[in-house]
Scaffold this motif. Structure first.
Motif, PDB file in Angstrom:
ATOM      1  N   PRO A  75      35.532  34.313  24.868  1.00  0.00           N
ATOM      2  CA  PRO A  75      34.476  33.408  24.398  1.00  0.00           C
ATOM      3  C   PRO A  75      33.509  32.907  25.463  1.00  0.00           C
ATOM      4  O   PRO A  75      32.313  32.801  25.204  1.00  0.00           O
ATOM      5  N   GLU A  76      33.984  32.563  26.664  1.00  0.00           N
ATOM      6  CA  GLU A  76      33.101  31.980  27.673  1.00  0.00           C
ATOM      7  C   GLU A  76      32.756  32.956  28.803  1.00  0.00           C
ATOM      8  O   GLU A  76      32.401  32.532  29.897  1.00  0.00           O
ATOM      9  N   MET A  77      32.833  34.249  28.515  1.00  0.00           N
ATOM     10  CA  MET A  77      32.591  35.240  29.569  1.00  0.00           C
ATOM     11  C   MET A  77      31.169  35.202  30.109  1.00  0.00           C
ATOM     12  O   MET A  77      30.940  35.588  31.255  1.00  0.00           O
ATOM     13  N   SER A  78      30.217  34.711  29.332  1.00  0.00           N
ATOM     14  CA  SER A  78      28.837  34.633  29.820  1.00  0.00           C
ATOM     15  C   SER A  78      28.643  33.487  30.814  1.00  0.00           C
ATOM     16  O   SER A  78      27.663  33.467  31.556  1.00  0.00           O
ATOM     17  N   ARG A  79      29.598  32.539  30.834  1.00  0.00           N
ATOM     18  CA  ARG A  79      29.478  31.377  31.724  1.00  0.00           C
ATOM     19  C   ARG A  79      30.549  31.319  32.806  1.00  0.00           C
ATOM     20  O   ARG A  79      30.484  30.504  33.704  1.00  0.00           O
ATOM     21  N   ARG A  80      31.559  32.181  32.695  1.00  0.00           N
ATOM     22  CA  ARG A  80      32.711  32.097  33.597  1.00  0.00           C
ATOM     23  C   ARG A  80      32.924  33.402  34.360  1.00  0.00           C
ATOM     24  O   ARG A  80      32.793  34.491  33.807  1.00  0.00           O
ATOM     25  N   VAL A  81      33.280  33.252  35.630  1.00  0.00           N
ATOM     26  CA  VAL A  81      33.678  34.386  36.466  1.00  0.00           C
ATOM     27  C   VAL A  81      35.121  34.145  36.880  1.00  0.00           C
ATOM     28  O   VAL A  81      35.469  33.060  37.336  1.00  0.00           O
ATOM     29  N   ARG A  82      35.965  35.161  36.696  1.00  0.00           N
ATOM     30  CA  ARG A  82      37.387  35.040  37.051  1.00  0.00           C
ATOM     31  C   ARG A  82      37.617  35.497  38.490  1.00  0.00           C
ATOM     32  O   ARG A  82      36.998  36.460  38.947  1.00  0.00           O
ATOM     33  N   SER A  83      38.538  34.820  39.170  1.00  0.00           N
ATOM     34  CA  SER A  83      38.895  35.200  40.539  1.00  0.00           C
ATOM     35  C   SER A  83      40.403  35.070  40.726  1.00  0.00           C
ATOM     36  O   SER A  83      40.964  33.988  40.531  1.00  0.00           O
ATOM     37  N   TRP A  84      41.059  36.188  41.099  1.00  0.00           N
ATOM     38  CA  TRP A  84      42.471  36.139  41.468  1.00  0.00           C
ATOM     39  C   TRP A  84      42.558  35.825  42.958  1.00  0.00           C
ATOM     40  O   TRP A  84      41.961  36.518  43.771  1.00  0.00           O
ATOM     41  N   VAL A  85      43.273  34.752  43.293  1.00  0.00           N
ATOM     42  CA  VAL A  85      43.355  34.302  44.685  1.00  0.00           C
ATOM     43  C   VAL A  85      44.799  33.958  45.036  1.00  0.00           C
ATOM     44  O   VAL A  85      45.627  33.730  44.158  1.00  0.00           O
ATOM     45  N   THR A  86      45.088  33.927  46.337  1.00  0.00           N
ATOM     46  CA  THR A  86      46.406  33.486  46.790  1.00  0.00           C
ATOM     47  C   THR A  86      46.488  31.967  46.690  1.00  0.00           C
ATOM     48  O   THR A  86      45.476  31.278  46.499  1.00  0.00           O
ATOM     49  N   ILE A  87      47.687  31.442  46.853  1.00  0.00           N
ATOM     50  CA  ILE A  87      47.881  29.983  46.806  1.00  0.00           C
ATOM     51  C   ILE A  87      47.027  29.293  47.867  1.00  0.00           C
ATOM     52  O   ILE A  87      46.353  28.294  47.596  1.00  0.00           O
ATOM     53  N   SER A  88      47.044  29.812  49.084  1.00  0.00           N
ATOM     54  CA  SER A  88      46.287  29.177  50.167  1.00  0.00           C
ATOM     55  C   SER A  88      44.784  29.226  49.882  1.00  0.00           C
ATOM     56  O   SER A  88      44.063  28.256  50.152  1.00  0.00           O
ATOM     57  N   GLU A  89      44.298  30.335  49.332  1.00  0.00           N
ATOM     58  CA  GLU A  89      42.871  30.427  48.979  1.00  0.00           C
ATOM     59  C   GLU A  89      42.534  29.444  47.866  1.00  0.00           C
ATOM     60  O   GLU A  89      41.480  28.792  47.891  1.00  0.00           O
ATOM     61  N   ALA A  90      43.429  29.306  46.896  1.00  0.00           N
ATOM     62  CA  ALA A  90      43.199  28.372  45.793  1.00  0.00           C
ATOM     63  C   ALA A  90      43.109  26.935  46.293  1.00  0.00           C
ATOM     64  O   ALA A  90      42.273  26.155  45.834  1.00  0.00           O
ATOM     65  N   MET A  91      43.961  26.580  47.253  1.00  0.00           N
ATOM     66  CA  MET A  91      43.939  25.227  47.798  1.00  0.00           C
ATOM     67  C   MET A  91      42.606  24.939  48.489  1.00  0.00           C
ATOM     68  O   MET A  91      42.089  23.822  48.434  1.00  0.00           O
ATOM     69  N   GLN A  92      42.028  25.946  49.111  1.00  0.00           N
ATOM     70  CA  GLN A  92      40.779  25.760  49.852  1.00  0.00           C
ATOM     71  C   GLN A  92      39.552  25.684  48.938  1.00  0.00           C
ATOM     72  O   GLN A  92      38.610  24.960  49.227  1.00  0.00           O
ATOM     73  N   CYS A  93      39.561  26.455  47.843  1.00  0.00           N
ATOM     74  CA  CYS A  93      38.344  26.539  47.027  1.00  0.00           C
ATOM     75  C   CYS A  93      38.400  25.713  45.744  1.00  0.00           C
ATOM     76  O   CYS A  93      37.424  25.674  44.993  1.00  0.00           O
ATOM     77  N   CYS A  94      39.512  25.024  45.500  1.00  0.00           N
ATOM     78  CA  CYS A  94      39.645  24.248  44.262  1.00  0.00           C
ATOM     79  C   CYS A  94      38.673  23.066  44.262  1.00  0.00           C
ATOM     80  O   CYS A  94      38.592  22.308  45.223  1.00  0.00           O
ATOM     81  N   ARG A  95      37.944  22.903  43.177  1.00  0.00           N
ATOM     82  CA  ARG A  95      36.896  21.877  43.072  1.00  0.00           C
ATOM     83  C   ARG A  95      37.460  20.460  42.972  1.00  0.00           C
ATOM     84  O   ARG A  95      36.887  19.523  43.507  1.00  0.00           O
ATOM     85  N   HIS A  96      38.581  20.299  42.279  1.00  0.00           N
ATOM     86  CA  HIS A  96      39.086  18.951  41.989  1.00  0.00           C
ATOM     87  C   HIS A  96      40.411  18.677  42.706  1.00  0.00           C
ATOM     88  O   HIS A  96      41.316  19.523  42.711  1.00  0.00           O
ATOM     89  N   SER A  97      40.550  17.489  43.239  1.00  0.00           N
ATOM     90  CA  SER A  97      41.773  17.125  43.962  1.00  0.00           C
ATOM     91  C   SER A  97      42.987  17.101  43.041  1.00  0.00           C
ATOM     92  O   SER A  97      44.089  17.461  43.458  1.00  0.00           O
ATOM     93  N   TRP A  98      42.808  16.703  41.782  1.00  0.00           N
ATOM     94  CA  TRP A  98      43.961  16.646  40.884  1.00  0.00           C
ATOM     95  C   TRP A  98      44.475  18.046  40.565  1.00  0.00           C
ATOM     96  O   TRP A  98      45.676  18.229  40.346  1.00  0.00           O
ATOM     97  N   MET A  99      43.602  19.045  40.563  1.00  0.00           N
ATOM     98  CA  MET A  99      44.050  20.424  40.345  1.00  0.00           C
ATOM     99  C   MET A  99      44.783  20.954  41.574  1.00  0.00           C
ATOM    100  O   MET A  99      45.759  21.704  41.442  1.00  0.00           O
ATOM    101  N   ARG A 100      44.333  20.561  42.765  1.00  0.00           N
ATOM    102  CA  ARG A 100      45.073  20.929  43.973  1.00  0.00           C
ATOM    103  C   ARG A 100      46.460  20.309  43.951  1.00  0.00           C
ATOM    104  O   ARG A 100      47.438  20.923  44.369  1.00  0.00           O
ATOM    105  N   GLU A 101      46.541  19.074  43.451  1.00  0.00           N
ATOM    106  CA  GLU A 101      47.835  18.396  43.341  1.00  0.00           C
ATOM    107  C   GLU A 101      48.745  19.128  42.358  1.00  0.00           C
ATOM    108  O   GLU A 101      49.945  19.291  42.609  1.00  0.00           O
TER     109      GLU A 101
END
Length: 199
Positions: A132-158
């Motif tokens: 449904p949201e493919m026109s607005r969303r890009v998917r990225s598979w990342v490692t845990i360490s990469e996710a911690m660095q690029c995550c937009r929200h602190s609560w999601m990092r938590e």
């Protein structure tokens, strides 16, 4: 197959004690490492998590959205993964509740934009070519360490650090300190550890 359509509007949105109730997940998969120069395949696996771009600024997110009156929290989390990231799979574990405030989610029932998100680990079994949201969303598979660095929200990092990593540290998934990635032995299996959240 019928066309998938994302839900819109807030007429069925759940609230509790002035908080908008949110459901989301951290989708994950295991990727085999490349073999050696002699063409031998590796049995080592790396754990990757799936993130999507934010439509309101820089950084990446995990799929999440409003939990509605006609669905369970598990159904809402799975629906958001399908709508926003185009993935289906098994909810493996309840990671906890995470509180945050959002200016874009302020309304008459939550004037301060207070939200409480129930987050799950989702083992991805299917990645759709169209969602449904493919026109607005890009998917990225990342490692845990990469996710911690690029995550937009602190609560999601938590949720990733305190929820996902604590759950996965129970023996099935182990952190490789030297590479700051996560490795899984080939002999390890994926077991269903879904815990019901208390609301």
């Amino acid at each position: 197959m019928s066309e998938l359509v994302a839900r819109t509007g807030r007429h069925q949105q759940r609230y509790e004690a002035g908080c908008r109730l949110i459901a989301g997940c951290i989708p994950y998969r295991f990727r085999y490492l490349e073999g050696d120069n002699n063409g031998n395949k590796s049995d080592d696996k790396i754990l990757e998590v799936l993130m999507i771009n934010s439509t309101s600024g820089p950084g990446l997110l995990f799929p999440k959205g409003g939990w509605e009156n006609d669905e369970t929290v598990e159904e809402a989390a799975a629906r958001e993964a399908l709508e926003e990231a185009g993935v289906r799979g098994d909810l493996m574990h309840f990671l906890g509740h995470y509180h945050f405030k959002s200016k874009t989610l302020q309304d008459e029932f939550s004037p301060e934009g207070r939200c409480r998100a129930a987050m799950f680990a989702l083992f991805v079994k299917e990645e759709l070519d169209s969602w449904p949201e493919m026109s607005r969303r890009v998917r990225s598979w990342v490692t845990i360490s990469e996710a911690m660095q690029c995550c937009r929200h602190s609560w999601m990092r938590e949720a990733l650090e305190n929820g996902f990593n604590k759950w996965s540290a129970g023996g099935m998934i182990r952190t490789m300190k030297a590479t700051n990635q996560v490795s899984v032995d080939a002999s390890d299996g994926v077991k269903n550890h879904l815990l019901q959240p208390n609301f």
